[in-house]
Design an enzyme around this catalytic site. Structure first.
Site, PDB file in Angstrom:
ATOM      1  N   GLU A 159       6.222  -5.382 -10.716  1.00 28.52           N
ATOM      2  CA  GLU A 159       7.055  -4.235 -10.366  1.00 28.52           C
ATOM      3  C   GLU A 159       7.774  -4.639  -9.091  1.00 28.52           C
ATOM      4  O   GLU A 159       7.164  -4.764  -8.031  1.00 28.52           O
ATOM      5  CB  GLU A 159       6.190  -2.991 -10.177  1.00 28.52           C
ATOM      6  CG  GLU A 159       6.981  -1.700 -10.225  1.00 28.52           C
ATOM      7  CD  GLU A 159       7.441  -1.270  -8.858  1.00 28.52           C
ATOM      8  OE1 GLU A 159       8.653  -1.480  -8.574  1.00 28.52           O
ATOM      9  OE2 GLU A 159       6.641  -0.753  -8.096  1.00 28.52           O
ATOM     10  N   GLU A 190      18.897  -4.628  -2.101  1.00 32.77           N
ATOM     11  CA  GLU A 190      17.884  -3.646  -1.721  1.00 32.77           C
ATOM     12  C   GLU A 190      17.644  -3.754  -0.218  1.00 32.77           C
ATOM     13  O   GLU A 190      17.261  -4.807   0.280  1.00 32.77           O
ATOM     14  CB  GLU A 190      16.589  -3.887  -2.488  1.00 32.77           C
ATOM     15  CG  GLU A 190      15.525  -2.850  -2.202  1.00 32.77           C
ATOM     16  CD  GLU A 190      14.266  -3.066  -3.002  1.00 32.77           C
ATOM     17  OE1 GLU A 190      13.703  -2.078  -3.515  1.00 32.77           O
ATOM     18  OE2 GLU A 190      13.818  -4.229  -3.116  1.00 32.77           O
ATOM     19  N   LYS A 204      -5.725  -8.400  -3.343  1.00 37.34           N
ATOM     20  CA  LYS A 204      -5.145  -8.860  -2.083  1.00 37.34           C
ATOM     21  C   LYS A 204      -4.138  -7.795  -1.630  1.00 37.34           C
ATOM     22  O   LYS A 204      -3.004  -7.746  -2.088  1.00 37.34           O
ATOM     23  CB  LYS A 204      -4.417 -10.198  -2.216  1.00 37.34           C
ATOM     24  CG  LYS A 204      -4.004 -10.769  -0.842  1.00 37.34           C
ATOM     25  CD  LYS A 204      -2.837 -11.722  -0.922  1.00 37.34           C
ATOM     26  CE  LYS A 204      -1.494 -11.039  -0.822  1.00 37.34           C
ATOM     27  NZ  LYS A 204      -1.240 -10.371   0.497  1.00 37.34           N
ATOM     28  N   CYS A 212      10.737   1.493  -3.888  1.00 38.52           N
ATOM     29  CA  CYS A 212      11.516   0.622  -4.767  1.00 38.52           C
ATOM     30  C   CYS A 212      12.434   1.413  -5.687  1.00 38.52           C
ATOM     31  O   CYS A 212      13.472   0.911  -6.109  1.00 38.52           O
ATOM     32  CB  CYS A 212      10.573  -0.262  -5.583  1.00 38.52           C
ATOM     33  SG  CYS A 212       9.294   0.681  -6.444  1.00 38.52           S
TER      34      CYS A 212
END
Length: 472
Positions: A245, A378, A170, A279
């Site tokens: 992750e 973040e 996906k 990231c």
């Protein structure tokens, strides 16, 4: 690009059961470049069923057959490389230069790395009188993000296929174009029916259905920590393996003997590369307090060279990937200013002269303290927080004062000193003195940055189960 209304299931492009249509928007122009169908639980059942049916045969295939398959995939990937460049550029806004120099090569690198590991990997090992056999875990759901679509897709897909797993992919509904080209690549390479399946959809519907599906043995997810928690909860009832992750807020420590001109330039460029949508980006720049002004001066010099097209490929950055992300970054900049961070570059709104597209000004704050939002959350945009420190021990403490632990960066003229500091960082990875990432080494983080590892040999082992044959 044309509309992509079909899914790839059981070796063919098929009409979905889901009927909702989602536009794919080019973030550089804000124009719709394609439309996709969003799947539903029926589409997930069909894809998982095909993967389950194909698993026994593919798991029993020989190592030589899978080596040959990966070689064919690599060749087909190379033939489609320019189409992949264009797709990444359209779907998530990467400048063509970055798509060509980084995004597409990253995907190829993971395929090549998987082939190298497979050729030498020991699937059977003796432990005394016991034979330990490593077998493919089964049907794997791969849920991938929009920020590095090919990198994240191939670093999951390549080891899964190499060890004999079957998969349902996906991709992000925001950036599905390159995934459809990958499906065509796999079809042309002769991947057996049912081994690879693609279903478009959003997280709350298709992602949740995959994570909770009783016939899915493993979920490999890359995305936000918030979404990763939802995936883990959905997977818990079936006790499947979950490899994640997730987010990061990586610290870049410049020690007091670092050569500032190159260290600051490298750190800033790494922060804003891919429009800050990485990231592992070094978004916290920790500098000796006495050197903060010198660092600020260099930052301003570097930012003066940034452009927003491919006129200077080494300095070009694109937009953030979608309208929602643009608004989120703007809101985070507002909050950082309200909390007292000192704005030294950039700020709200688009860069000067740009009237459309989700472009964010590269933004830098100074005098940031560990309690400020810009130091803790973040942002996923080209936003850098400069944080002064007074001692090496304080720098290490600030770096570790984060719910995340994905990556870290240390720069010193003494390699031994940078090694010593790196060992004290609670992160899954540390870059010493500007070293690049290594696709043969494990990629992943501590704490809320996830669990499990991708890339290289350890990435292989995420897709394997261990069987002990006692008395063998």
């Amino acid at each position: 690009m044309s509309d992509l209304f079909e899914f790839y299931i059981d070796g063919a492009w098929v009409k979905p059961h889901g009927t909702a249509i989602e536009p794919v928007v080019n973030p550089s122009t804000e124009q719709v470049v394609a439309r996709i169908t969003l799947g539903d639980s029926h589409d997930v059942d069909r894809a998982v069923g095909a993967a389950r049916q194909a698993f026994a045969g593919f798991a029993a295939s020989s190592l030589e057959a899978r080596v040959d398959l990966l070689q064919r995939i690599i060749q087909a990937y190379k033939l489609h490389s320019e189409a992949l460049v264009e797709a990444v550029h359209l779907e998530m806004g990467a400048p063509l230069s970055l798509a060509r120099s980084a995004h597409v090569p990253a995907g190829l690198g993971h395929l090549v790395q998987a082939l190298e590991v497979l050729r030498d990997y020991r699937f059977e090992r003796r432990v005394g009188q016991t034979l330990v056999v490593r077998e493919p875990i089964g049907v794997c759901a791969l849920i991938t993000p929009w920020n590095w679509p090919l990198n994240q897709l191939t670093c999951k897909l390549a080891p899964a296929l190499a060890v004999g797993c079957t998969v349902v992919l996906k991709p992000s509904e925001c950036a599905p174009l390159s995934a459809h080209i990958v499906a065509q690549i796999l079809h042309e390479a002769g991947v057996p029916k049912g081994v690879f399946n693609l279903v478009n959809g959003n997280g709350p519907v298709v992602g949740a259905a995959l994570a909770s599906h009783a016939e899915v043995d493993m979920v490999s997810f890359t995305g936000s920590t918030r979404a990763g928690i939802a995936v883990a909860k959905a997977a818990a009832d079936t006790v499947k393996r979950v490899s994640q992750e997730l987010g990061g807020k990586s610290a870049n420590i410049l020690l007091d003997d670092a050569y500032l001109p190159s260290a600051v330039r490298h750190g800033l460029q790494a922060c804003i590369r891919n429009s800050g949508q990485s990231c592992n980006a070094p978004t916290r720049l920790l500098v000796p307090r006495a050197q903060q002004q010198a660092v600020i001066d260099i930052v301003r010099e570097v930012l003066a060279q940034v452009c927003f097209d491919d006129s200077q490929p080494t300095c070009a950055i694109g937009p953030v990937a979608n309208a929602l992300q643009f608004e989120r970054v703007q809101a985070m900049i507002v909050k950082a200013i309200a909390e007292g961070s000192r704005l030294i570059a950039g700020g709200l709104g688009r860069p000067r002269g740009i009237e459309r597209g989700y472009y964010v000004q590269p933004t830098v704050f100074a005098d940031v303290t560990p309690d400020m939002l810009v130091a803790r959350e973040e942002i996923f945009g080209p936003v850098l927080a400069i944080m002064p420190y007074d001692s090496e021990a304080e720098a290490i403490a600030i770096a570790n004062d984060s719910p995340y632990g994905l990556s870290g960066y240390v720069t010193s003229t003494s390699l031994e000193r940078s090694r010593r500091v790196a060992r004290q960082l609670r992160t899954g990875m540390v870059h010493l003195n500007g070293a690049r990432a290594d696709q043969a080494a494990p990629f992943g983080g501590y704490k809320q940055s996830g669990n499990g590892r991708e890339w290289g040999e350890l990435g292989f082992e995420e897709y394997l189960e261990n069987k002990s044959l006692f008395g063998y």
